[in-house]
Scaffold this motif. Structure first.
Motif, mmCIF file in Angstrom:
data_model
loop_
_atom_site.group_PDB
_atom_site.id
_atom_site.type_symbol
_atom_site.label_atom_id
_atom_site.label_comp_id
_atom_site.label_asym_id
_atom_site.label_seq_id
_atom_site.Cartn_x
_atom_site.Cartn_y
_atom_site.Cartn_z
ATOM 1 N N LEU A 196 2.887 -33.646 -5.425
ATOM 2 C CA LEU A 196 1.856 -32.697 -5.004
ATOM 3 C C LEU A 196 1.856 -32.503 -3.486
ATOM 4 C CD1 LEU A 196 -0.991 -33.740 -7.445
ATOM 5 C CD2 LEU A 196 0.460 -31.698 -7.555
ATOM 6 N N TYR A 231 4.647 -30.117 -3.022
ATOM 7 C CA TYR A 231 4.179 -28.816 -3.492
ATOM 8 C C TYR A 231 3.285 -28.127 -2.453
ATOM 9 C CZ TYR A 231 1.559 -25.505 -6.440
ATOM 10 O OH TYR A 231 0.967 -24.395 -6.957
ATOM 11 N N SER A 232 2.462 -28.910 -1.774
ATOM 12 C CA SER A 232 1.565 -28.324 -0.769
ATOM 13 C C SER A 232 2.340 -27.722 0.400
ATOM 14 C CB SER A 232 0.567 -29.367 -0.262
ATOM 15 O OG SER A 232 1.198 -30.338 0.562
ATOM 16 N N MET A 248 9.459 -24.848 -4.874
ATOM 17 C CA MET A 248 8.871 -24.470 -6.155
ATOM 18 C C MET A 248 9.786 -24.849 -7.327
ATOM 19 S SD MET A 248 5.984 -23.492 -5.250
ATOM 20 C CE MET A 248 5.333 -22.873 -6.767
ATOM 21 N N TYR A 269 9.562 -28.639 -7.637
ATOM 22 C CA TYR A 269 8.248 -28.958 -8.203
ATOM 23 C C TYR A 269 8.229 -28.703 -9.713
ATOM 24 C CZ TYR A 269 3.407 -28.340 -9.545
ATOM 25 O OH TYR A 269 2.219 -28.412 -10.218
ATOM 26 N N TRP A 278 7.559 -31.662 -12.213
ATOM 27 C CA TRP A 278 6.287 -31.575 -12.941
ATOM 28 C C TRP A 278 6.534 -31.888 -14.420
ATOM 29 C CZ3 TRP A 278 1.262 -31.576 -12.111
ATOM 30 C CH2 TRP A 278 0.397 -31.079 -13.074
ATOM 31 N N LYS A 331 -3.909 -32.210 -9.502
ATOM 32 C CA LYS A 331 -3.331 -31.101 -8.738
ATOM 33 C C LYS A 331 -4.317 -30.578 -7.686
ATOM 34 C CE LYS A 331 -0.450 -27.147 -9.695
ATOM 35 N NZ LYS A 331 0.015 -26.198 -10.682
ATOM 36 N N THR A 346 -4.040 -30.909 -3.748
ATOM 37 C CA THR A 346 -3.298 -30.019 -2.856
ATOM 38 C C THR A 346 -4.247 -29.296 -1.899
ATOM 39 O OG1 THR A 346 -3.300 -28.238 -4.497
ATOM 40 C CG2 THR A 346 -1.374 -29.686 -4.454
#
Length: 116
Positions: free
Chosen positions: A15, A18-19, A49, A52, A56, A72, A75
């Motif tokens: 995460l 992802y951020s 992405m 991720y 995920w 999630k 984030t």
């Protein structure tokens, strides 16, 4: 129990990564459309992405969707931190209260799962 902690830790590392997609987007928005920097930043965004999405699915093999998805929300916390460190955005009392609510919510979801 050790595997659960490891999976939870890996989820939060994922995460965090992802951020960074939001960071790349914001930096790219400041560049001239289709310039080298713009294309590079969006390339990094697409890589993040893709990474991720694959990871995920690996997390979901080891953790319930409800728990993973509730986490999630952290984030938003990372967005607050990146905004302050990289973009000079201020941290207000309302933002801190919002982060506290998120942390409490994630805690309840994670601990509620253990009781079932």
């Amino acid at each position: 129990m050790k595997d659960k902690i490891k999976t939870f830790f890996l989820l939060h590392v994922l995460l965090l990564i992802y951020s960074l997609a939001g960071v790349c987007s914001k930096f790219a928005a400041g560049e001239k459309f289709l310039s080298i920097k713009f294309i590079l930043l969006y390339g990094v965004l697409l890589f993040i992405m893709f990474f991720y999405a694959v990871m995920w699915q690996q997390i979901l093999k080891r953790m319930q969707l409800v728990t993973a998805y509730a986490n999630k929300a952290v984030t938003i916390i990372w967005g607050l931190i990146w905004g302050m460190l990289l973009f000079g955005e201020g941290i207000t009392v309302c933002k801190v209260l919002g982060v506290a609510v998120i942390i409490i919510g994630v805690y309840f979801v994670v601990t509620g799962e253990e009781g079932q």
